[in-house]
Scaffold this motif. Structure first.
Motif, PDB file in Angstrom:
ATOM      1  N   GLN A   1       0.155   2.698 -10.292  1.00 45.93           N
ATOM      2  CA  GLN A   1       0.843   2.714  -8.996  1.00 45.93           C
ATOM      3  C   GLN A   1      -0.147   2.462  -7.858  1.00 45.93           C
ATOM      4  O   GLN A   1       0.123   1.704  -6.933  1.00 45.93           O
ATOM      5  CB  GLN A   1       1.582   4.046  -8.794  1.00 45.93           C
TER       6      GLN A   1
ATOM      7  N   ALA B   1      -1.230  -1.114  -7.677  1.00 51.04           N
ATOM      8  CA  ALA B   1      -0.158  -1.957  -7.129  1.00 51.04           C
ATOM      9  C   ALA B   1      -0.075  -1.777  -5.608  1.00 51.04           C
ATOM     10  O   ALA B   1      -0.005  -2.757  -4.859  1.00 51.04           O
ATOM     11  CB  ALA B   1       1.174  -1.591  -7.789  1.00 51.04           C
TER      12      ALA B   1
ATOM     13  N   HIS C   1       3.529  -6.804  -9.734  1.00 48.31           N
ATOM     14  CA  HIS C   1       4.161  -6.213 -10.926  1.00 48.31           C
ATOM     15  C   HIS C   1       3.237  -6.416 -12.135  1.00 48.31           C
ATOM     16  O   HIS C   1       3.010  -5.497 -12.925  1.00 48.31           O
ATOM     17  CB  HIS C   1       5.526  -6.863 -11.166  1.00 48.31           C
TER      18      HIS C   1
ATOM     19  N   ALA D   1       0.271  -4.123 -12.178  1.00 44.57           N
ATOM     20  CA  ALA D   1       0.667  -2.779 -12.654  1.00 44.57           C
ATOM     21  C   ALA D   1       0.819  -2.771 -14.176  1.00 44.57           C
ATOM     22  O   ALA D   1       0.383  -1.827 -14.850  1.00 44.57           O
ATOM     23  CB  ALA D   1       1.968  -2.346 -11.980  1.00 44.57           C
TER      24      ALA D   1
ATOM     25  N   LEU E   1       8.699  -3.286 -11.160  1.00 44.19           N
ATOM     26  CA  LEU E   1       7.827  -2.395 -10.381  1.00 44.19           C
ATOM     27  C   LEU E   1       8.538  -1.813  -9.162  1.00 44.19           C
ATOM     28  O   LEU E   1       8.192  -0.724  -8.716  1.00 44.19           O
ATOM     29  CB  LEU E   1       6.579  -3.178  -9.925  1.00 44.19           C
TER      30      LEU E   1
ATOM     31  N   PRO F   1       5.990   2.276 -11.006  1.00 46.36           N
ATOM     32  CA  PRO F   1       5.728   2.028 -12.424  1.00 46.36           C
ATOM     33  C   PRO F   1       6.021   3.269 -13.261  1.00 46.36           C
ATOM     34  O   PRO F   1       6.126   4.374 -12.720  1.00 46.36           O
ATOM     35  CB  PRO F   1       4.229   1.720 -12.452  1.00 46.36           C
TER      36      PRO F   1
END
Ligand code: GLY
Length: 462
Positions: free
Chosen positions: A286, A289, A303, A306, A341, A393
């Protein structure tokens, strides 16, 4: 409602993006639960709210592009309604608050549309998600109900997505105002999660917090020790030592702006070593991201960042193996992380999903990826300053999926099925925050809800 100028300016912006014709936006109606007079909590349509602001059932709005004119159709309530439901501000006065000085009785809408059709004027309308409005539109436009979808105005959908995707300052303030309530909801759940407590006691309490603060929940609460069920609305378990409680919940402000957070807490107050390892991988994913968020980058690529952190982390503890990039390319990580995500958020928790997820999340440049897991990514396109989105995530151990893929020996070069068996009853972990894309990067919205392992354990202890 916001100031009348907000709504006039939004309509003018929309008018400028539409070539010609009439834009028809239907409001929502009261909807019966089990008999006509026993109704669900009323929720106005978000596009109607955005452009007209009036939060009551039985209305329609027209934005006439050619005549530069806006009209509200709706009926004032009569004495019988007043006796049962109390007095209401009249339609004229409500319309003025939205910057509109032309109002008509609702019955006049069909005459208006009929006359426009006779003049061969283009009528732009949106996809409908409620059956009563589908029937109404079908009758108004003389289009078979099955053909409505293919006749919706892509020009209108694209224009609305353009406008609503970039959140105004007042919208961000409204979201942030209710982040305080989101904080109380989630920290209350953390305090209540103890062995012997019913999940339903926590779900009821935090929904009550949303209501008691003048809002409501922005979607049915997801709260369960069976966190591997992505949308687990069943709250019938009694928590016990060793369980992880997943709470995915948000509040909707009085102006209907959403929040959406997920936290996972150990019911015993302390994560086990096994839980810590999985939790930390989700948290790392997380954070990686969130740190990648800035205007210009595609959310599809974030995405995939992640996914790679998750696959690499699972490889480090022996649940995955092989080449991480290749595993993610082929979609093996989706065994553990079978969803996207995040998504846009605003007046809807999945913002504008009613008018078409692919128009909201994708464009000519970035197309959806049709692969198990990533196919559920609701936002893929390049980020712009003013987008509000979620980053969420997760890692899940879903017994039915374990059985299925193991039997097929699917992605055996990337998944260590023998070790996965030790996690069969683990549950699931998801961590979610709401992010504003800023000129140079991002801002995590709201008061930080305890998130790291130490923060959560210390919060529970205190
Ligand atoms: N937080 C629920 C969802 O995004 O579907």
């Amino acid at each position: 409602m916001f100031n009348e100028k907000v709504y006039s300016e939004r309509r003018n912006k929309l008018r400028k993006q539409i070539n010609n014709g009439i834009i028809l936006i239907l409001g929502n109606n009261d909807s019966p639960m089990n008999y006509p007079a026993n109704i669900y909590h009323f929720r106005q349509d978000s596009n109607f709210l955005y452009f007209f602001g009036i939060d009551m059932p039985g209305m329609a709005g027209i934005i006439d592009v050619d005549k530069n004119q806006d009209i509200i159709f709706g009926n004032d309530i009569d004495i019988e309604d007043i006796i049962w439901t109390g007095p209401q501000e009249n339609i004229k006065s409500k319309a003025l608050k939205a910057g509109i000085n032309i109002t008509e009785k609702f019955e006049k809408l069909s005459e208006y549309i009929e006359s426009a059709l006779k003049q061969n004027r283009k009528i732009h309308f949106l996809p409908q998600y409620r059956t009563d409005n589908k029937i109404l539109l079908s009758n108004l436009l003389n289009i078979h109900i099955d053909k409505l979808k293919e006749n919706t105005s892509v020009e209108l959908i694209k224009a609305i997505v353009n406008i609503r995707s970039i959140k105004e300052k007042i919208e961000i303030e409204e979201i942030e105002r209710y982040m305080e309530v989101a904080y109380i909801m989630h920290t209350t759940a953390m305090q209540m999660a103890k062995p012997g407590v019913h999940e339903s006691a926590i779900a009821g309490t935090i929904e009550g917090i949303a209501l008691s603060c003048g809002g409501s929940v922005s979607f049915p609460i997801i709260l369960s020790v069976r966190g591997e069920t992505l949308h687990g609305h069943d709250h019938s378990n009694i928590m016990k030592d060793g369980d992880l409680l997943l709470v995915d919940a948000g509040v909707e402000s009085p102006l209907h702006y959403a929040t959406d957070h997920t936290r996972v807490v150990p019911v015993s107050g302390k994560f086990t070593q096994k839980q810590k390892e999985i939790y930390q991988i989700v948290l790392d994913s997380q954070m990686a991201a969130i740190e990648a968020i800035k205007p210009g980058i595609t959310y599809q690529s974030i995405h995939l960042i992640a996914c790679k952190v998750i696959a690499e982390g699972l490889k480090n503890i022996g649940l995955m193996k092989g080449d991480t990039d290749e595993a993610v390319k082929q979609g093996a990580h989706a065994f553990f992380f079978p969803h996207g995500l995040g998504h846009m958020m605003g007046l809807d928790v999945h913002d504008m999903e009613d008018i078409g997820q692919n128009y909201v999340g994708y464009d000519e440049e970035i197309k959806p990826i049709d692969q198990f897991g990533t196919a559920y990514l609701r936002l893929g396109r390049r980020l712009q300053e003013g987008f509000v989105l979620t980053v969420e995530p997760g890692i899940y151990f879903i017994p039915a999926l374990i059985d299925l893929w193991k039997a097929e020996n699917k992605f055996a070069e990337f998944i260590n099925y023998e070790k996965v068996e030790n996690y069969r009853t683990f549950g699931g972990i998801r961590i979610e925050d709401d992010i504003l894309v800023t000129a140079n990067g991002y801002k995590v919205l709201g008061r930080p809800i305890p998130k790291t392992i130490d923060e959560i354990e210390n919060f529970i202890k205190s």
